[in-house]
Design an enzyme around this catalytic site. Sequence first.
Site: not given
Length: 221
Positions: A199, A176, A117, A92, A208, A173
Amino acid sequence: IARWRDERLRQVTPATVKRDLVLLGHVFEVARKEWGIYVHNPVRDIKLPPGGRPRDRRLRSGEEVRLFTACREARNHWLLPMVQLAIETAMRRGELLRLRWEHIDLNRRTAHLPDTKNGEARTVPLSTTAVAVLRALPRALHGDVFPGVTTEAVKRSYMRATRRAGIEDLRFHDLRHEATTRLFEKGLNIMEVASITGHKDLRMLRRYTHLKAEDLAQKLG
């Protein structure tokens, strides 16, 4: 609160309102569980707006070259290596800005992120391209990899670069997302990708994979 929700929906996106309400509900839960204030959480009694469809913007044909060229021409000389590392590592923007040299091992090709994050540290493997980008930067034993760069500075420089490149609707973003998709295209499985991207909810990664039924049938034999 329901009335505020409806008024807020006229001003911002449903996803923003949903995040606001989740935060408000968390305040009540902390007060109840941590502080011993026996109060009802009213957010539980209202319907949250839908979060909206997740973005799936990827780099299109020719855009990567144009983007790199525009970043190379930017007054902010940190922009190009930041964009390159975002595509190579799936980090990020905030994680890139907090990168420190003492947490990077170019010989082992790893970058440690003690502050992420989701609140959990992780170590990101570095591709040969990522290592080359880092080796080209002025280096110190300690300190920030991108010293003195702020989130706002990156945001403005990136927006100007995409305009110069003639690229529309490509947020920082989104890089990413591009990086994460490329990891799957290289053949990494979902757990391997999660260890790189950080994640925690594997459901977030399902979009994805783009798995096709016919490809799965081939694997079944």
